[in-house]
Design a protein around this motif. Sequence first.
Motif, mmCIF file in Angstrom:
data_model
loop_
_atom_site.group_PDB
_atom_site.id
_atom_site.type_symbol
_atom_site.label_atom_id
_atom_site.label_comp_id
_atom_site.label_asym_id
_atom_site.label_seq_id
_atom_site.Cartn_x
_atom_site.Cartn_y
_atom_site.Cartn_z
ATOM 1 N N ALA A 88 51.548 106.015 20.465
ATOM 2 C CA ALA A 88 52.245 105.276 21.529
ATOM 3 C C ALA A 88 51.448 104.067 22.000
ATOM 4 C CB ALA A 88 52.541 106.198 22.707
ATOM 5 N N VAL A 89 50.122 104.209 22.166
ATOM 6 C CA VAL A 89 49.347 103.056 22.643
ATOM 7 C C VAL A 89 49.196 102.004 21.550
ATOM 8 C CG1 VAL A 89 48.110 104.328 24.443
ATOM 9 C CG2 VAL A 89 47.108 104.172 22.150
ATOM 10 N N ILE A 90 49.150 102.427 20.300
ATOM 11 C CA ILE A 90 49.131 101.453 19.208
ATOM 12 C C ILE A 90 50.447 100.687 19.190
ATOM 13 C CG2 ILE A 90 49.138 101.167 16.697
ATOM 14 C CD1 ILE A 90 47.118 103.444 16.528
ATOM 15 N N ALA A 91 51.560 101.422 19.320
ATOM 16 C CA ALA A 91 52.884 100.795 19.320
ATOM 17 C C ALA A 91 53.058 99.851 20.493
ATOM 18 C CB ALA A 91 53.963 101.879 19.354
ATOM 19 N N SER A 92 52.505 100.205 21.638
ATOM 20 C CA SER A 92 52.693 99.415 22.856
ATOM 21 C C SER A 92 51.696 98.275 22.995
ATOM 22 C CB SER A 92 52.586 100.336 24.077
ATOM 23 O OG SER A 92 52.665 99.596 25.281
#
Length: 230
Positions: free
Chosen positions: A71-75
């Motif tokens: 999720a943090v990579i995507a965001s």
Amino acid sequence: MLRRLYRFLLIKVPVGFLVISLSWVLLYKVVPVRWTPLMLKRSIEHIDQKGYRNHRTWVDLEEISPVMVRAVIASEDGRFMEHHGIDFKELKKMWKEQKITGKKLRGCSTISQQVAKNCFTFCGHSWWRKGFETYYTLLIELLWSKERIMEVYLNVAETGKGVFGVEEAAMRNFDRHASKLTTHQAVSIACVLPNPLVRSPKTVSQRNRSKYSTTYKRTQQTVYPFNQNL
């Protein structure tokens, strides 16, 4: 006298800074980062607020749900595994957008840059701070693994008022450990990171539906980049 001053300023000060900075980075390579300049800054800002304290709970990367990493990579940093601290492709894209639209430059800090900023600077807005941030970004990329950079990021990132790290965010907002987060919960936490003092993981999916929806879709398409048997 003047010669001694020059020698001090041009030799001893740079060498001293190099030794201290290298030692600091190498120390944080192996020990949990339980304090950062940003935490101190927040404590000073709220010194008159009774009962204020910073809350953080260190957890190792294997104790954090893989979906939180995705999720943090995507965001925050879609090319986290590809760049060496600075995403020049994103910078080029940002400058091109600014030239076409004339709008204010948007932020495009990588996860590595955010770790460097949070752990080694006081998060100001001066060019001096940006220079130190760049120096420490390149240093941690050289001396740490990508797993360590992610581990530190997920433990020191500000996730709310007086709240740091995804473990605290998970417990306070969803009453569960970071290892048990669902995709919805992980994406909700990731979506507050650009503005954690205003957004809340509990309401971000309703108040910022576009950001949430985009991040959710990207998270589903993002592959966990590390060995899950860490």
